[in-house]
Design a protein around this motif. Structure first.
Motif, PDB file in Angstrom:
ATOM      1  N   ILE A   1       0.839  -1.209   0.000  1.00  0.00           N
ATOM      2  CA  ILE A   1       0.000   0.000   0.000  1.00  0.00           C
ATOM      3  C   ILE A   1       0.869   1.254   0.000  1.00  0.00           C
ATOM      4  O   ILE A   1       0.660   2.179  -0.796  1.00  0.00           O
ATOM      5  CB  ILE A   1      -0.953  -0.005   1.212  1.00  0.00           C
ATOM      6  CG1 ILE A   1      -2.014  -1.084   1.050  1.00  0.00           C
ATOM      7  CG2 ILE A   1      -1.623   1.376   1.363  1.00  0.00           C
ATOM      8  CD1 ILE A   1      -2.882  -1.273   2.281  1.00  0.00           C
ATOM      9  N   ILE A   2       1.872   1.291   0.894  1.00  0.00           N
ATOM     10  CA  ILE A   2       2.732   2.468   1.026  1.00  0.00           C
ATOM     11  C   ILE A   2       3.569   2.675  -0.236  1.00  0.00           C
ATOM     12  O   ILE A   2       3.685   3.802  -0.748  1.00  0.00           O
ATOM     13  CB  ILE A   2       3.641   2.337   2.262  1.00  0.00           C
ATOM     14  CG1 ILE A   2       2.807   2.331   3.541  1.00  0.00           C
ATOM     15  CG2 ILE A   2       4.658   3.469   2.300  1.00  0.00           C
ATOM     16  CD1 ILE A   2       1.934   3.542   3.743  1.00  0.00           C
TER      17      ILE A   2
ATOM     18  N   ILE B   1       3.018   1.535  -3.359  1.00  0.00           N
ATOM     19  CA  ILE B   1       2.173   1.878  -4.518  1.00  0.00           C
ATOM     20  C   ILE B   1       1.704   3.331  -4.425  1.00  0.00           C
ATOM     21  O   ILE B   1       1.757   4.086  -5.414  1.00  0.00           O
ATOM     22  CB  ILE B   1       0.967   0.922  -4.615  1.00  0.00           C
ATOM     23  CG1 ILE B   1       1.443  -0.482  -5.025  1.00  0.00           C
ATOM     24  CG2 ILE B   1      -0.056   1.441  -5.630  1.00  0.00           C
ATOM     25  CD1 ILE B   1       0.368  -1.536  -4.937  1.00  0.00           C
ATOM     26  N   LEU B   2       1.250   3.752  -3.248  1.00  0.00           N
ATOM     27  CA  LEU B   2       0.826   5.144  -3.069  1.00  0.00           C
ATOM     28  C   LEU B   2       1.997   6.101  -3.296  1.00  0.00           C
ATOM     29  O   LEU B   2       1.835   7.162  -3.921  1.00  0.00           O
ATOM     30  CB  LEU B   2       0.253   5.347  -1.671  1.00  0.00           C
ATOM     31  CG  LEU B   2      -1.188   4.892  -1.441  1.00  0.00           C
ATOM     32  CD1 LEU B   2      -1.565   5.048   0.020  1.00  0.00           C
ATOM     33  CD2 LEU B   2      -2.155   5.660  -2.317  1.00  0.00           C
ATOM     34  N   GLY B   3       3.172   5.737  -2.800  1.00  0.00           N
ATOM     35  CA  GLY B   3       4.356   6.578  -3.007  1.00  0.00           C
ATOM     36  C   GLY B   3       4.698   6.732  -4.470  1.00  0.00           C
ATOM     37  O   GLY B   3       5.005   7.840  -4.940  1.00  0.00           O
TER      38      GLY B   3
ATOM     39  N   VAL C   1       2.621   6.311  -7.072  1.00  0.00           N
ATOM     40  CA  VAL C   1       1.545   7.071  -7.734  1.00  0.00           C
ATOM     41  C   VAL C   1       1.697   8.571  -7.470  1.00  0.00           C
ATOM     42  O   VAL C   1       1.626   9.394  -8.397  1.00  0.00           O
ATOM     43  CB  VAL C   1       0.165   6.578  -7.247  1.00  0.00           C
ATOM     44  CG1 VAL C   1      -0.941   7.522  -7.712  1.00  0.00           C
ATOM     45  CG2 VAL C   1      -0.097   5.164  -7.753  1.00  0.00           C
ATOM     46  N   ILE C   2       1.915   8.938  -6.204  1.00  0.00           N
ATOM     47  CA  ILE C   2       2.045  10.357  -5.850  1.00  0.00           C
ATOM     48  C   ILE C   2       3.241  10.984  -6.538  1.00  0.00           C
ATOM     49  O   ILE C   2       3.154  12.093  -7.097  1.00  0.00           O
ATOM     50  CB  ILE C   2       2.160  10.518  -4.324  1.00  0.00           C
ATOM     51  CG1 ILE C   2       0.845  10.126  -3.652  1.00  0.00           C
ATOM     52  CG2 ILE C   2       2.505  11.959  -3.949  1.00  0.00           C
ATOM     53  CD1 ILE C   2       0.930  10.024  -2.141  1.00  0.00           C
TER      54      ILE C   2
ATOM     55  N   LEU D   1      -0.272   6.808   7.464  1.00  0.00           N
ATOM     56  CA  LEU D   1      -0.933   7.001   6.174  1.00  0.00           C
ATOM     57  C   LEU D   1      -1.649   8.353   6.120  1.00  0.00           C
ATOM     58  O   LEU D   1      -1.537   9.101   5.139  1.00  0.00           O
ATOM     59  CB  LEU D   1      -1.930   5.867   5.944  1.00  0.00           C
ATOM     60  CG  LEU D   1      -2.443   5.637   4.526  1.00  0.00           C
ATOM     61  CD1 LEU D   1      -1.311   5.198   3.614  1.00  0.00           C
ATOM     62  CD2 LEU D   1      -3.537   4.575   4.538  1.00  0.00           C
TER      63      LEU D   1
ATOM     64  N   ILE E   1       1.225  10.518   4.127  1.00  0.00           N
ATOM     65  CA  ILE E   1       1.005  10.154   2.718  1.00  0.00           C
ATOM     66  C   ILE E   1      -0.171  10.908   2.106  1.00  0.00           C
ATOM     67  O   ILE E   1      -0.035  11.549   1.062  1.00  0.00           O
ATOM     68  CB  ILE E   1       0.795   8.630   2.587  1.00  0.00           C
ATOM     69  CG1 ILE E   1       1.996   7.859   3.131  1.00  0.00           C
ATOM     70  CG2 ILE E   1       0.545   8.262   1.126  1.00  0.00           C
ATOM     71  CD1 ILE E   1       3.292   8.095   2.390  1.00  0.00           C
ATOM     72  N   ILE E   2      -1.328  10.835   2.757  1.00  0.00           N
ATOM     73  CA  ILE E   2      -2.542  11.439   2.205  1.00  0.00           C
ATOM     74  C   ILE E   2      -2.400  12.940   1.929  1.00  0.00           C
ATOM     75  O   ILE E   2      -2.862  13.426   0.880  1.00  0.00           O
ATOM     76  CB  ILE E   2      -3.752  11.176   3.125  1.00  0.00           C
ATOM     77  CG1 ILE E   2      -3.998   9.672   3.277  1.00  0.00           C
ATOM     78  CG2 ILE E   2      -4.999  11.874   2.599  1.00  0.00           C
ATOM     79  CD1 ILE E   2      -4.255   8.958   1.971  1.00  0.00           C
TER      80      ILE E   2
ATOM     81  N   LEU F   1      -1.317  13.898  -1.488  1.00  0.00           N
ATOM     82  CA  LEU F   1      -2.272  13.746  -2.589  1.00  0.00           C
ATOM     83  C   LEU F   1      -3.096  15.009  -2.797  1.00  0.00           C
ATOM     84  O   LEU F   1      -3.700  15.190  -3.858  1.00  0.00           O
ATOM     85  CB  LEU F   1      -3.216  12.575  -2.298  1.00  0.00           C
ATOM     86  CG  LEU F   1      -2.690  11.169  -2.578  1.00  0.00           C
ATOM     87  CD1 LEU F   1      -3.653  10.130  -2.030  1.00  0.00           C
ATOM     88  CD2 LEU F   1      -2.460  10.947  -4.067  1.00  0.00           C
TER      89      LEU F   1
END
Length: 328
Positions: A27-28, A30-32, A34-35, A272, A276-277, A280
């Motif tokens: 999760i971390i 993939i989000l990293g 993408v961002i 998160l 992370i959020i 975005l």
């Protein structure tokens, strides 16, 4: 530091099951990715269009994007290492912590600088061109990074004053409290957080109230006033999420006290939500909602797609002509 300390400590003392650890890391990561891909597109759009190079608003925004990209990169690396390889060289750990700490401290300061620029543009439009020049904007960026680096530099100086030189050639559990675990670091952190948070919040409250009142008072362009109000709310939400990272360790302790069986999930969600959020939100606030930036971004990448299709078509035609020649 951008990665909550409680989560790193927990990973070292109470390991997750393999499946849970794998899901969290996926999760971390993939989000990293993408961002940083989205932010990379934004940076390329800025550099490919010189129209943005003379506007302080977009220069400050790109500074925020680059800061976020570096922070996400270091934060994700430290998160994965906390599971895969938590013990490594102190010098390398120190470099990662310094970069992460600097970018983490930079974020609210950069947002405060952007708030001041918007305040001048909306409340003092006649003075904006003289006050927010390109040279002054770049000076503000250098000043921001310098101010953000001071706490990290102070941590290193304290270590050099207390620890022997050989400390940097040892191996440690790589997290902030393992590297900086003296009472001097604790006192320094309290003072720095109090000063920075007070300055940033006072700046934001004053500028945003003035901008909000000016937008509400605007009668000629209600759509523009509404957009300004929405931007202020989103900008404030982004800052609030970023500033929650200072409170995350205390919130984690409280929640873990009442829900000890969910300790791992609580610290993961805290990381998160606070680290992370918020990254975005930057593309939403400053690029997608900005018509000028969104227009150039769509034009540039539509041209890139057409160019790529044209090159592929030329290759196919060239290949087919070669096949005809060889067959004849």
């Amino acid at each position: 530091m951008s990665l909550p300390l409680n989560h790193l400590v927990m990973n070292l003392t109470n390991r997750d099951a393999f499946q849970e650890a794998l899901v969290k890391n996926l999760i971390i990561v993939i989000l990293g990715i993408v961002i940083n891909c989205i932010n990379g597109i934004i940076v390329m759009t800025f550099w490919k269009n010189s129209v943005f190079h003379s506007e302080s608003r977009y220069i400050l925004y790109i500074n925020l994007v680059v800061n976020d990209m570096i922070m996400i990169y270091v934060s994700v690396i430290m998160y994965v290492l906390s599971y895969a390889y938590p013990i490594f060289n102190t010098s390398m750990c120190c470099i990662l912590v310094v970069i992460g700490s600097t970018t983490h401290t930079n974020t609210p300061i950069i947002l405060a600088g952007m708030a001041i620029e918007r305040y001048i543009a909306i409340c003092k439009p006649l003075h904006h061109a003289q006050m927010c020049t390109v040279s002054r904007t770049y000076f503000l960026i250098v000043l921001t990074w310098g101010v953000g680096f001071i706490p990290a530099l102070a941590d290193i100086i304290i270590v050099l004053a207390i620890r022997p030189v050989g400390f940097f050639s040892t191996v440690i559990f790589c997290f902030y409290l393992s590297l900086y675990n003296t009472r001097y670091h604790e006192e320094k952190a309290k003072v720095v957080q109090a000063l920075y948070m007070s300055f940033v919040w006072l700046t934001l409250i004053y500028t945003y109230l003035r901008v909000f009142l000016t937008a509400r008072a605007a009668k000629g362009d209600t759509a523009s006033a509404k957009k300004a109000q929405n931007t202020i709310l989103l900008h404030g939400a982004q800052l609030l999420l970023c500033m929650l990272s200072y409170l995350t360790p205390f919130l984690d302790l409280v929640l873990i006290t009442y829900f000890p069986i969910y300790r791992s999930k609580i610290t993961f969600l805290g990381y998160l939500i606070t680290s992370i959020i918020p990254r975005l939100l930057s593309p939403l606030i400053y690029s997608i909602r900005d018509q000028k930036f969104a227009k150039h971004m769509s034009q540039y990448y539509s041209c890139e797609v057409i160019s790529c299709k044209g090159k592929q078509k030329k290759r196919k035609l060239k290949h087919s002509s070669k096949m005809r020649v060889s067959s004849s």
